[in-house]
Motif scaffolding. Structure first.
Motif, PDB file in Angstrom:
ATOM      1  N   VAL A  39       5.368   3.581  23.020  1.00  0.00           N
ATOM      2  CA  VAL A  39       5.228   2.279  22.346  1.00  0.00           C
ATOM      3  C   VAL A  39       5.289   1.148  23.360  1.00  0.00           C
ATOM      4  O   VAL A  39       4.467   0.212  23.341  1.00  0.00           O
ATOM      5  N   ALA A  40       6.286   1.195  24.285  1.00  0.00           N
ATOM      6  CA  ALA A  40       6.418   0.136  25.281  1.00  0.00           C
ATOM      7  C   ALA A  40       5.184   0.092  26.181  1.00  0.00           C
ATOM      8  O   ALA A  40       4.635  -0.984  26.464  1.00  0.00           O
ATOM      9  N   GLY A  41       4.711   1.252  26.644  1.00  0.00           N
ATOM     10  CA  GLY A  41       3.532   1.277  27.498  1.00  0.00           C
ATOM     11  C   GLY A  41       2.296   0.797  26.782  1.00  0.00           C
ATOM     12  O   GLY A  41       1.468   0.080  27.352  1.00  0.00           O
ATOM     13  N   GLY A  42       2.158   1.163  25.526  1.00  0.00           N
ATOM     14  CA  GLY A  42       0.998   0.702  24.765  1.00  0.00           C
ATOM     15  C   GLY A  42       0.991  -0.797  24.588  1.00  0.00           C
ATOM     16  O   GLY A  42      -0.063  -1.449  24.689  1.00  0.00           O
TER      17      GLY A  42
ATOM     18  N   VAL B 138       2.409  -3.001  26.647  1.00  0.00           N
ATOM     19  CA  VAL B 138       2.119  -3.611  27.943  1.00  0.00           C
ATOM     20  C   VAL B 138       0.623  -3.571  28.210  1.00  0.00           C
ATOM     21  O   VAL B 138       0.027  -4.565  28.674  1.00  0.00           O
ATOM     22  N   MET B 139      -0.029  -2.436  27.939  1.00  0.00           N
ATOM     23  CA  MET B 139      -1.478  -2.349  28.142  1.00  0.00           C
ATOM     24  C   MET B 139      -2.220  -3.325  27.244  1.00  0.00           C
ATOM     25  O   MET B 139      -3.206  -3.950  27.662  1.00  0.00           O
ATOM     26  N   TRP B 140      -1.757  -3.470  26.016  1.00  0.00           N
ATOM     27  CA  TRP B 140      -2.420  -4.404  25.100  1.00  0.00           C
ATOM     28  C   TRP B 140      -2.266  -5.844  25.569  1.00  0.00           C
ATOM     29  O   TRP B 140      -3.205  -6.637  25.521  1.00  0.00           O
ATOM     30  N   PHE B 141      -1.071  -6.198  26.066  1.00  0.00           N
ATOM     31  CA  PHE B 141      -0.857  -7.551  26.587  1.00  0.00           C
ATOM     32  C   PHE B 141      -1.739  -7.812  27.803  1.00  0.00           C
ATOM     33  O   PHE B 141      -2.277  -8.911  27.966  1.00  0.00           O
ATOM     34  N   ARG B 142      -1.884  -6.810  28.672  1.00  0.00           N
ATOM     35  CA  ARG B 142      -2.753  -6.984  29.836  1.00  0.00           C
ATOM     36  C   ARG B 142      -4.210  -7.164  29.417  1.00  0.00           C
ATOM     37  O   ARG B 142      -4.952  -7.982  29.984  1.00  0.00           O
ATOM     38  N   ARG B 143      -4.648  -6.410  28.442  1.00  0.00           N
ATOM     39  CA  ARG B 143      -6.037  -6.509  27.964  1.00  0.00           C
ATOM     40  C   ARG B 143      -6.303  -7.879  27.355  1.00  0.00           C
ATOM     41  O   ARG B 143      -7.386  -8.417  27.506  1.00  0.00           O
TER      42      ARG B 143
ATOM     43  N   PHE C 299      10.606  -5.067  23.413  1.00  0.00           N
ATOM     44  CA  PHE C 299      11.862  -4.433  23.031  1.00  0.00           C
ATOM     45  C   PHE C 299      12.150  -4.492  21.535  1.00  0.00           C
ATOM     46  O   PHE C 299      13.042  -3.786  21.053  1.00  0.00           O
ATOM     47  N   ILE C 300      11.420  -5.294  20.794  1.00  0.00           N
ATOM     48  CA  ILE C 300      11.665  -5.343  19.348  1.00  0.00           C
ATOM     49  C   ILE C 300      11.423  -3.981  18.677  1.00  0.00           C
ATOM     50  O   ILE C 300      12.285  -3.482  17.932  1.00  0.00           O
ATOM     51  N   PRO C 301      10.253  -3.322  18.877  1.00  0.00           N
ATOM     52  CA  PRO C 301      10.073  -2.001  18.238  1.00  0.00           C
ATOM     53  C   PRO C 301      11.033  -0.948  18.795  1.00  0.00           C
ATOM     54  O   PRO C 301      11.463  -0.046  18.062  1.00  0.00           O
ATOM     55  N   LEU C 302      11.362  -1.047  20.099  1.00  0.00           N
ATOM     56  CA  LEU C 302      12.315  -0.096  20.655  1.00  0.00           C
ATOM     57  C   LEU C 302      13.691  -0.280  20.031  1.00  0.00           C
ATOM     58  O   LEU C 302      14.400   0.694  19.737  1.00  0.00           O
ATOM     59  N   THR C 303      14.064  -1.535  19.816  1.00  0.00           N
ATOM     60  CA  THR C 303      15.347  -1.803  19.153  1.00  0.00           C
ATOM     61  C   THR C 303      15.334  -1.287  17.723  1.00  0.00           C
ATOM     62  O   THR C 303      16.347  -0.771  17.220  1.00  0.00           O
ATOM     63  N   PHE C 304      14.170  -1.421  17.066  1.00  0.00           N
ATOM     64  CA  PHE C 304      14.049  -0.914  15.701  1.00  0.00           C
ATOM     65  C   PHE C 304      14.244   0.607  15.663  1.00  0.00           C
ATOM     66  O   PHE C 304      15.005   1.134  14.837  1.00  0.00           O
ATOM     67  N   MET C 305      13.591   1.313  16.590  1.00  0.00           N
ATOM     68  CA  MET C 305      13.715   2.777  16.627  1.00  0.00           C
ATOM     69  C   MET C 305      15.145   3.193  16.961  1.00  0.00           C
ATOM     70  O   MET C 305      15.703   4.130  16.365  1.00  0.00           O
ATOM     71  N   ALA C 306      15.756   2.498  17.937  1.00  0.00           N
ATOM     72  CA  ALA C 306      17.132   2.820  18.288  1.00  0.00           C
ATOM     73  C   ALA C 306      18.070   2.521  17.127  1.00  0.00           C
ATOM     74  O   ALA C 306      19.054   3.248  16.885  1.00  0.00           O
ATOM     75  N   GLY C 307      17.766   1.468  16.376  1.00  0.00           N
ATOM     76  CA  GLY C 307      18.611   1.133  15.234  1.00  0.00           C
ATOM     77  C   GLY C 307      18.512   2.164  14.126  1.00  0.00           C
ATOM     78  O   GLY C 307      19.516   2.464  13.447  1.00  0.00           O
TER      79      GLY C 307
END
Length: 372
Positions: free
Chosen positions: A358-361, A363-368, A322-330
């Motif tokens: 961004v959020a999906g990317g 999540v995929m990176w964390f899973r990898r 949520f940090i990058p999403l918060t940045f974009m929303a801000g």
């Protein structure tokens, strides 16, 4: 609310009671004359109870005595006599026993000063032995100890207990039924039988403590609750009580096996050697249980720390997403007049697509990386 849903808060008064099991309150005035009789324990009986078993190979006499004067003649009889005294608060009675059986003043002082360290002392006419009797309080989940004193003479044994009730009923049954060699042996063999019964009870207490230890160890591994640590510490305290009680018994029995007491025959020393082996097994079991409880405490702390780390990992991953999403929303929440994207008809859905990408990317990176 169940027991697992509550956290036990240590009570300072309870802590004092626990420490009172290790540090006995001193009621004797400093500088008092040696041999001064002061009962340091609780008055656990209203009236002192006197019981006697007088026997030889041909017969047995068992009775409860109302007047102690009936016992004095047993000191010089040819038969073997076992006198049992339940209750230590009657100092006048203890003093009269000392006069009739010619007990040293320091022995009388130790009889009524409960909490003595297990020991064996040799005197000219008798041996004095102190050891604890242990029982397991099921309701409170604690080890209860009681001081047992034995005075072993040539043809008599006098036992002093704090309260009524003991572990000697199997010995009484053997005397009544004339089973084995106990009727044909002397006072030293009777003392062995009594001490052996006390040590055998240690194994029963250890069995209860072992079951409790296994239960808490499995709970610490599978589903530790918030009240787990207080219960583990309580069990550890009970093992300290056990260790403090049984460890000196080894030295006591070693003195009876290796000593040169004139009141213990060579034939009886062989049996004391067997009790010594049992005492060593008790000590080894206590030490093993202490290690298991310490391991259970470490296991509980590790389990709690692991769960905390798992929770913190999930929270950290969620915050990282949520940090990058918060940045974009801000950025697009700022009130600047000249922001060209705000006037485009497709800006809002594009922003949503970008945020979801961004959020999906992430999540995929964390899973990898194996973080999810």
């Amino acid at each position: 609310m169940s027991r697992r849903d509550t956290i036990e808060v240590p009570n300072p008064l309870h802590t004092l009671r626990v420490m009172g099991r290790f540090v006995r309150r001193q009621v004797k005035r400093s500088g008092s004359m040696p041999g001064t009789l002061v009962h340091t324990g609780e008055k656990k009986m209203d009236r002192v109870r006197l019981r006697v078993l007088d026997y030889d190979p041909s017969g047995l006499r068992e009775a409860e005595v109302a007047m102690p004067e009936e016992l004095w003649a047993l000191r010089d009889t040819a038969t073997t006599s076992w006198i049992n005294v339940d209750g230590l608060h009657d100092l006048d009675l203890i003093s009269r026993f000392g006069e009739q059986f010619r007990l040293h003043p320091l022995v009388l002082e130790d009889l009524v000063h409960v909490g003595q360290r297990p020991k064996h002392e040799e005197y000219d006419d008798y041996d004095y032995i102190v050891l604890p009797m242990l029982t397991w309080d099921v309701e409170r989940g604690i080890v209860q100890d009681e001081q047992l004193s034995l005075v072993v003479g040539p043809h008599w044994v006098v036992t002093f207990q704090e309260r009524e009730g003991d572990v000697f009923e199997p010995v009484r049954e053997r005397l009544r039924a004339e089973k084995g060699r106990i009727r044909a042996r002397g006072a030293d063999y009777l003392a062995y039988a009594l001490i052996d019964a006390v040590v055998d009870r240690y194994f029963e207490v250890l069995e209860k403590v072992g079951d409790r230890t296994e239960e808490l160890e499995l709970e610490a591994l599978d589903d530790p609750g918030p009240d787990m640590m207080p219960r583990l510490h309580q069990l550890k305290r009970e093992l300290v009580v056990l260790r403090r009680a049984v460890w000196p018994v080894r030295d006591l029995l070693d003195g009876l096996v290796e000593g040169e007491s004139t009141h213990v025959t060579d034939e009886t020393r062989v049996f004391f050697r067997d009790v010594y082996d049992h005492a060593m097994q008790v000590i080894e079991t206590v030490e093993a249980l202490r290690d298991v409880v310490s391991g259970a405490i470490d296991l509980y702390l590790s389990t709690v720390a692991h769960r905390t780390n798992e929770v913190m990992k999930v929270l950290t991953i969620m915050a990282s997403i949520f940090i990058p999403l918060t940045f974009m929303a801000g950025i697009y929440g700022m009130n600047f007049e000249h922001m060209p994207e705000l006037h485009l008809p497709w800006a809002y859905p594009v922003l949503w697509v970008a945020m979801l990408a961004v959020a999906g990317g992430m999540v995929m990176w964390f899973r990898r990386r194996g973080w999810l």
